[in-house]
Design an enzyme around this catalytic site. Structure first.
Site, PDB file in Angstrom:
ATOM      1  CD1 TRP A  22     -39.099 -29.013   3.871  1.00  0.00           C
ATOM      2  CD2 TRP A  22     -39.374 -30.984   4.925  1.00  0.00           C
ATOM      3  NE1 TRP A  22     -38.020 -30.072   3.431  1.00  0.00           N
ATOM      4  CE2 TRP A  22     -38.306 -31.131   4.151  1.00  0.00           C
ATOM      5  CE3 TRP A  22     -39.891 -32.060   5.758  1.00  0.00           C
ATOM      6  CZ2 TRP A  22     -37.707 -32.343   4.162  1.00  0.00           C
ATOM      7  CZ3 TRP A  22     -39.329 -33.071   5.945  1.00  0.00           C
ATOM      8  CH2 TRP A  22     -38.139 -33.488   5.069  1.00  0.00           C
ATOM      9  CG  ASN A  59     -42.789 -21.381   1.246  1.00  0.00           C
ATOM     10  OD1 ASN A  59     -43.551 -22.136   1.242  1.00  0.00           O
ATOM     11  ND2 ASN A  59     -41.895 -20.987   0.387  1.00  0.00           N
ATOM     12  N   GLY A  60     -43.075 -20.540   5.759  1.00  0.00           N
ATOM     13  CA  GLY A  60     -42.575 -19.915   7.070  1.00  0.00           C
ATOM     14  C   GLY A  60     -43.542 -20.195   8.178  1.00  0.00           C
ATOM     15  CG  HIS A  80      -5.924 -16.060  31.572  1.00  0.00           C
ATOM     16  ND1 HIS A  80      -5.150 -16.144  33.033  1.00  0.00           N
ATOM     17  CD2 HIS A  80      -7.227 -15.761  32.115  1.00  0.00           C
ATOM     18  CE1 HIS A  80      -6.200 -16.320  33.976  1.00  0.00           C
ATOM     19  NE2 HIS A  80      -7.099 -15.878  33.512  1.00  0.00           N
ATOM     20  CB  CYS A 131     -42.643 -24.794   1.876  1.00  0.00           C
ATOM     21  SG  CYS A 131     -42.775 -25.417   3.282  1.00  0.00           S
ATOM     22  CE  LYS A 175     -19.463 -18.985   8.526  1.00  0.00           C
ATOM     23  NZ  LYS A 175     -18.425 -19.907   8.987  1.00  0.00           N
ATOM     24  CD  GLU A 212     -14.801 -20.400   7.015  1.00  0.00           C
ATOM     25  OE1 GLU A 212     -15.041 -21.676   6.741  1.00  0.00           O
ATOM     26  OE2 GLU A 212     -16.011 -19.713   7.253  1.00  0.00           O
ATOM     27  CE  LYS A 235     -21.381 -25.734   2.021  1.00  0.00           C
ATOM     28  NZ  LYS A 235     -21.457 -24.553   3.057  1.00  0.00           N
ATOM     29  CD  GLU A 280     -19.281 -20.058  12.367  1.00  0.00           C
ATOM     30  OE1 GLU A 280     -19.847 -19.787  11.359  1.00  0.00           O
ATOM     31  OE2 GLU A 280     -18.541 -20.762  12.860  1.00  0.00           O
ATOM     32  NE  ARG A 295     -37.016 -23.504  -2.561  1.00  0.00           N
ATOM     33  CZ  ARG A 295     -37.369 -22.319  -1.970  1.00  0.00           C
ATOM     34  NH1 ARG A 295     -38.066 -22.340  -0.765  1.00  0.00           N
ATOM     35  NH2 ARG A 295     -36.926 -20.967  -2.369  1.00  0.00           N
TER      36      ARG A 295
END
Length: 608
Positions: A74, A98-99, A503, A2, A484, A487, A603, A480, A27
């Site tokens: 939103w 917001n939130g 293993h 928002c 990161k 990357e 990206k 992940e 947004r």
């Protein structure tokens, strides 16, 4: 995400409020509104849909006040209707927000017991009535707001306008960004500097827990204990704010910090927070009662989100799921005759391999759905169902907020699937959605561990290799976390299921090998402890990401700890992603690499 804007001036502000809201359209939103004081009297204009509808409302009934607040919303609590649009108001004040206020149901019940009548379905209106009550008890606007902030649970930013007082605006933030702009004889409040760029090049960013009092003459900023504090003034040419890092060093850090806010908006797309019931966004009719098997596919970070999604769907909806890297999915020529739904995950919605897989599934006659962050993308347009992640633009190449919003969307979808299939009772649905509503607050608490993580990154930056281990929901996070790190720091890192250590990967363990273990104190914690002990016996350095119970267990002597709050299992993939993002981020800074644009990466991968 928002948008919030506030202006205190000596000239009419309505046009500038709307102009600022237009700058926040990126947004996303589904209703908008502004409020001003005219001769000291609070007056609002609100409208469903796009800002053009609000502009038409103002054309028909102008506002001429010189102080005001505005908002693009939103929908989370309640449908995107005019009564639910911000600003929300009482006879004493108006507020934009917001939130998510996690404990709003308890606060609302308390107020209703005192005879307060609510006009909307939102959590925000609760804040308006709470501050109004404190004002009625004789507190000043500043003290009334501070008294209420201490009662609110969740991650949020707020802006207040007070009836009869044309010389004060108040803002507050906890886990959701808010900036203050300074002009000549006027002051500004905004959810980011983009909204303020036409008006001022002098900006301060509130820090966690701050609240601010704006008058025509200046600004007073206070910390969460109401102690006066100073915040650095930043200056820049207005147009530079169109792509702005705020008070962050890199876009990646800014986007890590945005996660409490964007998670709340993604949750609101999939859960009606007023009733606690799950839903498919935008009134789509995806019925999981007819889905007996799913195929999931994605690339990179999206693939790891889909892996968590497979766990979610199988655990909470009891739907068997096949999972493929998108670059392999269509070439494997898997028979799909028993698959009822193919689900694809993509931040950009333009990933070439994922798009090709989607088209392959459609050619096989499958029903398709896409979890995407860009609703106008090719993948979104070509899917039967669009499942939006409301992360907002993600500038950093290494995905952070888009990943956790994908997890939020998948968790809510899995609950919805369980309800549709009769696996989850209505009571259990309410329990699970209330748990998901805790994610913004818990991710905010995880972000507060940044200083601790920065210290650990100094040693990580001296290494050439790293291992990440996890079991269950933590296994995709190990993958992940390793992704990161490599990357953006260019350190070679691998993620493994902890049970696979013996293993092969255990051969790599020596005193030069750091091992990051993601292990909340859950059903598999003791098994993961045995893996950590094997690492310790071979001299490996251990960073254990766990909770208070896991840290207190004394599992392995000498392990470095990152201790997160206790939380139900469904939340661990979302919240435990934060320290892994921060570890990679600060290690990359130590290494001196280009955090936002690492070498060789793009990206959006739009070629196969």
């Amino acid at each position: 995400m928002c948008g919030i804007i506030g202006i205190i001036s000596r000239q009419p502000v309505a046009d500038r409020l709307v102009d600022a809201l237009k700058r926040l359209e990126y947004r996303g939103y589904d209703s908008a509104g502004i409020a001003t004081l005219e001769a000291g009297v609070l007056t609002r204009r609100r409208a469903e849909g796009k800002l053009v509808n609000l502009a038409k409302r103002l054309e028909d009934a102008p506002l001429r006040g010189s102080i005001g607040i505005g908002h693009t919303r939103w929908a989370t609590h309640g449908a995107p209707t005019e009564p639910n649009a911000h600003p929300h108001a009482t006879k004493a004040l108006a507020v934009v927000h917001n939130g998510i206020i996690e404990n709003y149901r308890d606060l609302k019940a308390e107020l209703e017991a005192e005879g307060v009548t609510f006009e909307s379905q939102t959590d925000t209106e609760t804040v308006a009535h709470l501050v109004t009550r404190e004002l009625a008890r004789g507190l000043s606007p500043k003290d009334a707001v501070h008294a209420v902030l201490g009662r609110l649970e969740g991650a949020f930013s707020l802006g207040f306008l007070f009836n009869g007082n044309e010389d004060i605006l108040i803002g507050a933030r906890r886990g959701s960004p808010l900036a203050v702009g300074e002009g000549e004889g006027e002051m500004f409040l905004g959810s980011d500097a983009i909204a303020l760029s036409p008006f001022t090049d002098t900006v301060r960013y509130l820090e966690e827990g701050d609240f601010v009092v704006l008058t025509h003459d200046g600004v007073e900023i206070f910390d969460e204990h109401a102690r006066p504090v100073t915040r650095e003034i930043r200056r820049a040419v207005g147009k530079a704010f169109y792509v702005d890092k705020g008070n962050h060093r890199h876009f990646m850090q800014k986007e890590i910090y945005e996660q409490p806010e964007v998670l709340s908006h993604t949750l609101g797309a999939f859960v009606d927070m007023t009733t606690g019931r799950t839903r498919i966004p935008n009134g789509q009719s995806l019925d999981f009662a007819k889905v007996n098997r799913m195929a999931l596919s994605a690339c990179g970070t999206g693939y790891y989100a889909a892996l968590v999604g497979r766990y979610y769907f199988e655990r909470y909806a009891r739907i068997p799921c096949d999972l493929d890297v998108a670059s392999e999915f269509r070439y494997r020529e898997s028979p799909l005759g028993d698959v009822d739904l193919a689900l694809f995950v993509s931040q950009s919605g333009e990933t070439a391999d994922t798009l090709a897989s989607l088209r392959y599934a459609k050619a096989e006659g499958l029903q398709t759905a896409a979890v995407v962050n860009v609703q106008e993308s090719t993948i979104a347009r070509e899917s039967d169902f669009v499942l939006p992640t409301l992360a907002g633009p993600e500038i950093g190449v290494a995905s952070t907020k888009a990943f956790t919003c994908q997890l939020m969307a998948l968790a809510a979808l899995a609950i919805k699937a369980g309800v549709d299939r009769g696996v989850i009772s209505p009571e259990r649905e309410l329990e699970l959605t209330r748990i998901l509503a805790e994610a913004p607050r818990l991710t905010n608490e995880a972000i507060r561990l940044e200083d601790r993580i920065e210290v650990l990154s100094r040693d990580m930056a001296t290494k050439r290799h790293a291992l990440f281990l996890g079991r269950g929901f933590s296994f995709p996070l190990a993958l992940e976390g390793a992704l990161k790190l490599k990357e953006i720091s260019y350190i070679h890192a691998e993620g493994y299921a902890a049970g696979e250590l013996k293993h092969g990967p255990i051969a790599l363990i020596d005193e030069t090998m750091p091992v990051v273990v993601i292990a909340p104190h859950d059903r598999s914690f003791e098994k993961t402890v045995s893996n950590m002990q094997e690492v310790a016996a071979r001299g490996g350095e251990i960073i254990l990401v766990t909770d208070a119970k896991g840290a207190a267990s004394g599992a392995v002597e000498g392990a470095e700890m990152i201790v997160l709050p206790d939380m139900p299992e469904i939340l661990t993939p979302i919240v435990y992603a934060i320290p892994l993002q921060l570890l990679a981020y600060h290690t990359a800074i130590q290494m001196g690499t280009d955090v936002d644009q690492p070498r060789n990466l793009a990206k959006s991968v739009t070629v196969e």
